[in-house]
Design an enzyme around this catalytic site. Structure first.
Site, PDB file in Angstrom:
ATOM      1  N   GLY A  56       0.559  -1.509  -0.070  1.00 51.72           N
ATOM      2  CA  GLY A  56      -0.098  -0.261   0.368  1.00 51.72           C
ATOM      3  C   GLY A  56       0.656   1.162  -0.070  1.00 51.72           C
ATOM      4  O   GLY A  56       0.400   2.684   0.473  1.00 51.72           O
ATOM      5  N   TRP A  58       1.896   2.565  -2.197  1.00 49.01           N
ATOM      6  CA  TRP A  58       1.299   4.060  -4.211  1.00 49.01           C
ATOM      7  C   TRP A  58       0.577   4.382  -3.319  1.00 49.01           C
ATOM      8  O   TRP A  58      -0.166   5.491  -3.380  1.00 49.01           O
ATOM      9  CB  TRP A  58       1.272   3.086  -5.020  1.00 49.01           C
ATOM     10  CG  TRP A  58       2.947   2.620  -5.559  1.00 49.01           C
ATOM     11  CD1 TRP A  58       3.948   2.435  -5.168  1.00 49.01           C
ATOM     12  CD2 TRP A  58       2.540   2.825  -6.996  1.00 49.01           C
ATOM     13  NE1 TRP A  58       4.707   2.840  -5.815  1.00 49.01           N
ATOM     14  CE2 TRP A  58       4.199   2.702  -7.541  1.00 49.01           C
ATOM     15  CE3 TRP A  58       1.545   2.434  -8.052  1.00 49.01           C
ATOM     16  CZ2 TRP A  58       4.519   2.378  -8.506  1.00 49.01           C
ATOM     17  CZ3 TRP A  58       2.562   2.708  -9.284  1.00 49.01           C
ATOM     18  CH2 TRP A  58       3.785   2.503  -9.908  1.00 49.01           C
ATOM     19  N   ASP A  76      -6.215  -6.027  -4.367  1.00 53.98           N
ATOM     20  CA  ASP A  76      -4.907  -6.476  -4.677  1.00 53.98           C
ATOM     21  C   ASP A  76      -5.189  -8.018  -3.858  1.00 53.98           C
ATOM     22  O   ASP A  76      -5.584  -8.370  -2.861  1.00 53.98           O
ATOM     23  CB  ASP A  76      -3.517  -6.211  -3.360  1.00 53.98           C
ATOM     24  CG  ASP A  76      -2.527  -7.336  -4.100  1.00 53.98           C
ATOM     25  OD1 ASP A  76      -0.943  -5.584  -4.266  1.00 53.98           O
ATOM     26  OD2 ASP A  76      -1.381  -8.326  -3.958  1.00 53.98           O
ATOM     27  N   ASP A  92      -8.811 -10.512  -7.765  1.00 54.21           N
ATOM     28  CA  ASP A  92      -7.635 -10.643  -8.325  1.00 54.21           C
ATOM     29  C   ASP A  92      -8.454  -9.889  -9.345  1.00 54.21           C
ATOM     30  O   ASP A  92      -9.398  -9.696 -10.136  1.00 54.21           O
ATOM     31  CB  ASP A  92      -7.944 -11.997  -9.101  1.00 54.21           C
ATOM     32  CG  ASP A  92      -6.706 -12.752  -9.658  1.00 54.21           C
ATOM     33  OD1 ASP A  92      -6.362 -11.789 -10.330  1.00 54.21           O
ATOM     34  OD2 ASP A  92      -6.463 -13.807  -9.771  1.00 54.21           O
ATOM     35  N   ASP A 117       1.085  -1.402 -10.499  1.00 51.33           N
ATOM     36  CA  ASP A 117       2.600  -1.990 -10.320  1.00 51.33           C
ATOM     37  C   ASP A 117       2.744  -3.624  -9.979  1.00 51.33           C
ATOM     38  O   ASP A 117       3.607  -4.155  -9.079  1.00 51.33           O
ATOM     39  CB  ASP A 117       3.421  -0.864  -8.886  1.00 51.33           C
ATOM     40  CG  ASP A 117       4.406  -1.247  -8.238  1.00 51.33           C
ATOM     41  OD1 ASP A 117       5.076  -1.715  -9.011  1.00 51.33           O
ATOM     42  OD2 ASP A 117       4.804  -1.276  -7.196  1.00 51.33           O
ATOM     43  N   LYS A 157       3.800  -0.796 -14.428  1.00 54.28           N
ATOM     44  CA  LYS A 157       5.077  -1.112 -14.191  1.00 54.28           C
ATOM     45  C   LYS A 157       5.610  -2.250 -15.890  1.00 54.28           C
ATOM     46  O   LYS A 157       4.377  -3.209 -15.613  1.00 54.28           O
ATOM     47  CB  LYS A 157       5.438  -1.620 -13.182  1.00 54.28           C
ATOM     48  CG  LYS A 157       6.633  -2.724 -13.561  1.00 54.28           C
ATOM     49  CD  LYS A 157       7.050  -3.569 -11.556  1.00 54.28           C
ATOM     50  CE  LYS A 157       5.984  -3.227 -10.896  1.00 54.28           C
ATOM     51  NZ  LYS A 157       6.732  -3.809  -9.212  1.00 54.28           N
TER      52      LYS A 157
HETATM   53  C1  SAM Z   1       5.339  -4.724  -6.204  1.00 54.94           C
HETATM   54  S1  SAM Z   1       3.652  -4.999  -5.561  1.00 54.94           S
HETATM   55  C2  SAM Z   1       3.084  -3.874  -5.630  1.00 54.94           C
HETATM   56  C3  SAM Z   1       3.862  -2.891  -4.206  1.00 54.94           C
HETATM   57  C4  SAM Z   1       2.837  -1.796  -3.855  1.00 54.94           C
HETATM   58  N1  SAM Z   1       2.655  -0.756  -4.732  1.00 54.94           N
HETATM   59  C5  SAM Z   1       3.290  -0.681  -3.255  1.00 54.94           C
HETATM   60  O1  SAM Z   1       3.282   0.735  -2.917  1.00 54.94           O
HETATM   61  O2  SAM Z   1       2.769  -1.505  -1.655  1.00 54.94           O
HETATM   62  C6  SAM Z   1       3.280  -6.442  -6.375  1.00 54.94           C
HETATM   63  C7  SAM Z   1       1.507  -6.579  -5.868  1.00 54.94           C
HETATM   64  O3  SAM Z   1       1.518  -7.468  -7.110  1.00 54.94           O
HETATM   65  C8  SAM Z   1      -0.073  -8.033  -6.315  1.00 54.94           C
HETATM   66  N2  SAM Z   1      -0.192  -8.702  -7.633  1.00 54.94           N
HETATM   67  C9  SAM Z   1       0.272  -9.874  -8.195  1.00 54.94           C
HETATM   68  N3  SAM Z   1      -1.285 -10.397  -9.237  1.00 54.94           N
HETATM   69  C10 SAM Z   1      -2.130  -9.818  -8.810  1.00 54.94           C
HETATM   70  C11 SAM Z   1      -2.939 -10.100  -9.082  1.00 54.94           C
HETATM   71  N4  SAM Z   1      -3.631 -11.061 -10.423  1.00 54.94           N
HETATM   72  N5  SAM Z   1      -4.531  -9.462  -8.504  1.00 54.94           N
HETATM   73  C12 SAM Z   1      -4.297  -8.446  -7.768  1.00 54.94           C
HETATM   74  N6  SAM Z   1      -2.850  -7.963  -7.688  1.00 54.94           N
HETATM   75  C13 SAM Z   1      -2.376  -9.221  -8.096  1.00 54.94           C
HETATM   76  C14 SAM Z   1       0.573  -8.881  -5.711  1.00 54.94           C
HETATM   77  O4  SAM Z   1      -0.020  -9.867  -4.146  1.00 54.94           O
HETATM   78  C15 SAM Z   1       2.360  -7.626  -5.052  1.00 54.94           C
HETATM   79  O5  SAM Z   1       1.768  -7.491  -3.917  1.00 54.94           O
END
Ligand code: SAM
Length: 807
Positions: A56, A58, A76, A92, A117, A157
């Site tokens: 969280g 961002w 997320d 999801d 992200d 990203k």
């Molecule tokens: C790099 S982290 C994001 C960090 C976030 N932007 C922050 O600032 O804290 C990537 C996130 O993508 C989420 N993610 C991956 N696939 C996903 C999906 N299909 N649906 C929702 N979230 C997903 C992962 O659970 C993970 O928490």
């Protein structure tokens, strides 16, 4: 490039620490901060969707930057701890359920910004990940197209993989501006890149194929990779920008040596990896331990294994031979007839292995485009110059405006061409002419005996004199050029007095001796020294008793000036007349006859006539300026050997010479100087040269314009200096990536080259409260000018009258 560690302690970098300090949940917060600093989308957003938002950080940044009362919806796979001002839920992003939940939260509103992200296999619910990164991006884009408003921003990203370009293509179809950037806080070892898509086009209908991974990432069949070519013919390799392999986003790769020994494709390993490691795994590897102890495993082998990227053909062969030996020892099958590496002819295209390369390429591209721009500008400049030359040839502008003036008018070289002199062997003659002695018999009792004049005549004389002085004063005040002339005249007069002072000390000054050399009665060499020949001659006894020879010389030299003037006496008035002859000289002697100095005359050609009040230059030489066609013709004749100084002296004896001017009034002398003078023949070339010279002088911009141009140049230089300093600071900034630096510098350049819009001057009528005020009128910002109310009224009255007349 220093390699940053993505795992272990290496990940606890300054951004990690900073995030901790600032209370952000992840270092990723700085990526958004830096993206927003560059593109400034958060401040403008009122509704924001954060896809893949856990933990969280961002959301935290968005909540800080967005205006109060904004809506933030974050989702997320992993749960997100509550964030003030944000709605968070678990889901999801690839599912319809998630879409419906978002709709519930945003209701009828449309998002200004959608952030994504996401990265598979990162969150706690990694098992649920069925999509690759690129597919996840496409899914987030699908949501963005549904919730974004027209003109909205989508930040995502992506990883530099083979899917990168197709993704970018899709973005470009849907957004008016798509920019890929890597914020400084993003690790260099990571292949992630952020794409900021602005100006959502919000198409009414969207072909589902746009967002269908099967279509977007449709593969083209690849030829079989030829690793041997990679290793042995690196210079032949062609880059194919496929990016990183899926799921492998680091640039530094190492593999255990045992793998290298066991593999059936050793060349593939040598071409792909950075290091062959002898490090034992925690579980222990017996084969590795044996391998390390083998005598074949020499220090050289170990060294080669340390960094495969720096190895050459020879080292690769050593490693391959070593592998075969080890395999033999271990009883593994050994292909004796392995193809010789040198024979590998097929060349395959190799994908860039590291991000450094990608950045380098980007920089190269930027450099190329900058070079192309520069080339274009140069071409434009050349065209402009060419146009100016054409205009100049048509007499529309002057050479000075395009900086050609110093070359002198066309034909000036020809005018002073010394080649013809050399050809005719006349230079010696000229040199001889320089030291020609002049016997003057004009010296004598030239003082006018004062006749008997009656009282009335005297009075008339005095009145005429004072009237003339008054007239001259008025003329001087009217014209700055005349003022300059007068100052010059005064200077010369002063000098002249010094010259005839008793003892002749001034006349023998170093400065003067040089100018005397040309016409001196005694053959003095430059700098007051006698030439050897002359010294021997003057060493004779008969000269020893002669006193005051210098005085005599000086007077002679004065006569010499008159050689091409009209009067023979060394009085101020005669000086005046000599300058009217066309060659402006200093007080002592004319140097026009010196062949070596005629060259100097030509260079003096275009000097500012207003500038030198002092006829001497700094180094003490006379400042000679040829200003008439007669003088030019004479100089030409002397330069080409047609005339020697002796001829010039002979010419000086004419009916205008030896006039007694003592006691004659100034006005009379002035008048005589103008009209009663010898008309010397002039050549066509000389006339043309002088005409050209005056044309250039007349066409010079006025002082004000020159000053304005100078100011402009000075300001431009200041701006450039400022830019240079800023760029140097940027280059030294370690927190910025090379690409960002290049972009920032390009931005600064374009900003500096943009012209500032002209500020409008606001006209304030001086009436009411503004009547008679001294400073800025109330409520007026920027430039202003106070105008008279009457003027406006007058204009109106005129209009009214004109209208009335029409009727
Ligand atoms: C790099 S982290 C994001 C960090 C976030 N932007 C922050 O600032 O804290 C990537 C996130 O993508 C989420 N993610 C991956 N696939 C996903 C999906 N299909 N649906 C929702 N979230 C997903 C992962 O659970 C993970 O928490």
């Amino acid at each position: 490039m220093a390699i940053q560690k993505k795992h272990g302690k290496g990940r606890l970098d300054k951004w990690y620490k900073l995030a901790k300090e600032k209370g952000y949940r992840a270092r990723a917060a700085f990526k958004l901060i830096q993206l927003n600093k560059k593109y400034g989308f958060l401040e403008k957003s009122r509704v924001l969707l954060d896809l893949c938002a856990a933990p969280g950080s961002w959301c935290q940044v968005a909540a800080e930057c967005m205006p109060a009362g904004s809506l933030i919806v974050a989702v997320d796979l992993a749960p997100i701890k509550p964030i003030p001002r944000a709605i968070t839920f678990q889901g999801d992003i690839t599912t319809d359920k998630c879409r419906a939940t978002i709709r519930q939260h945003v209701k009828h509103l449309r998002a200004d910004t959608v952030l994504h992200d996401g990265a598979p296999n990162v969150g706690v619910a990694w098992v649920q990940d069925a999509f690759s990164q690129a597919e996840l991006v496409l899914q987030s884009l699908k949501l963005a197209t549904e919730f974004l408003k027209e003109g909205g921003t989508f930040v995502t990203k992506v990883f530099r993989s083979k899917d990168y370009n197709p993704l970018l293509w899709v973005f470009k179809q849907l957004f008016s501006s798509v920019e890929a950037t890597k914020p400084p806080s993003s690790r260099n070892v990571s292949a992630e890149i952020f794409v900021v898509c602005r100006g959502f086009k919000a198409p009414k209908r969207l072909d589902p194929k746009f967002l269908d991974p099967k279509h977007v990432f449709a593969e083209l069949t690849d030829p079989t990779p030829n690793h041997e070519a990679k290793v042995f013919n690196p210079e032949k390799k062609k880059r194919k920008r496929e990016g990183y392999e899926e799921g492998d986003y680091t640039q530094y790769k190492e593999i255990s040596v045992t793998e290298f020994i066991n593999t059936t494709d050793p060349i593939a390993i040598l071409g792909t990896y950075n290091r062959l490691s002898f490090q034992q795994s925690p579980s222990g590897d017996l084969a590795l331990a044996t391998l390390a102890r083998l005598e074949e495993t020499t220090d050289e082998i170990r060294l080669c294994c340390e960094d495969l990227k720096v190895l050459g053909k020879k080292e690769f062969r050593i490693l391959l031979r070593w592998r075969l030996k080890v395999r033999e020892k271990f009883g593994l099958s050994v292909k004796r007839n392995q193809p010789k590496p040198e024979e590998a002819e097929e060349v395959t295209e190799i994908a860039p292995l590291d991000e450094e390369l990608a950045i380098q390429e980007e920089l190269e591209r930027l450099r190329d485009s900058a070079n192309a721009k520069k080339k274009k500008e140069r071409r434009k400049e050349n065209e402009r110059k060419h146009r100016e030359i054409v205009r100049m040839q048509m007499n529309m502008i002057t050479p000075m405006e395009i900086g050609m003036e110093q070359n002198g008018p066309v034909g000036a070289e020809a005018l002073f061409e010394l080649k013809t002199v050399d050809r005719a062997n006349a230079s010696d003659k000229i040199m001889a002419g320089k030291s020609a002695n002049l016997e003057s018999d004009s010296e004598g009792d030239s003082t006018m005996s004062e006749g008997e004049t009656d009282e009335g005549e005297d009075q008339l004389e005095r009145e005429l004199d004072s009237m003339y002085e008054l007239y001259q004063e008025q003329m001087d005040n009217r014209d700055s050029t005349l003022r300059a002339k007068k100052a010059r005249k005064d200077y010369e007069t002063e000098e002249w007095e010094g010259f005839s002072s008793p003892g002749g000390s001034q006349a023998s000054d170093d400065d003067d001796s040089e100018s005397e050399a040309s016409f001196h009665a005694t053959p003095r060499a430059q700098g007051g020294q006698l030439s050897n020949k002359a010294a021997l001659f003057f060493d004779q006894d008969i000269f020893h008793d002669l006193g005051g020879i210098h005085d005599f010389d000086d007077e002679d030299s004065a006569i010499e000036v008159e050689g091409h003037g009209n009067f023979s006496e060394g009085t101020p008035s005669t000086k005046k007349l000599s300058s009217s002859d066309g060659i402006k000289t200093g007080p002592k002697a004319s140097k026009a006859v010196k062949a070596q100095e005629t060259a100097e005359l030509s260079s003096k050609y275009d000097e500012d006539p207003e500038e030198p009040l002092d006829p001497r230059r700094k180094e003490g030489r006379l400042d000679i300026n040829i200003i008439t066609a007669e003088a030019m013709a004479l100089a030409q004749q002397i330069a080409t050997g047609e005339k020697t100084s002796q001829d010039v002296v002979d010419d000086g004896f004419n009916k205008y010479a030896f006039r007694d001017v003592d006691g004659l009034p100034d006005w009379f002398l002035d008048d005589e100087g103008k009209h009663s003078r010898l008309n010397r023949p002039i050549t066509k070339a000389a006339a043309a040269a002088i005409k050209e010279k005056w044309r250039a002088i007349n066409a010079r911009p006025i002082k004000k314009v020159l000053e304005a141009k100078g100011r402009k140049k000075y300001k431009a230089a200041q701006r450039l200096e400022k830019l240079r300093k800023k760029s140097a600071l940027l280059v030294d900034d370690e927190g910025m990536s090379e690409r960002d630096k290049a972009q920032e510098i390009a931005k600064l350049m374009s900003k500096a080259s943009k012209k500032k819009p002209k500020q409008n001057v606001k006209l304030v009528v001086a009436k009411g409260g503004n009547r008679g005020i001294a400073g800025r009128p109330r409520g007026v910002k920027g430039k202003y000018k106070i105008v008279d109310a009457r003027l406006k009224k007058d204009v109106r009255a005129q209009k009214r009258l004109a209208k009335a007349k029409k009727r």
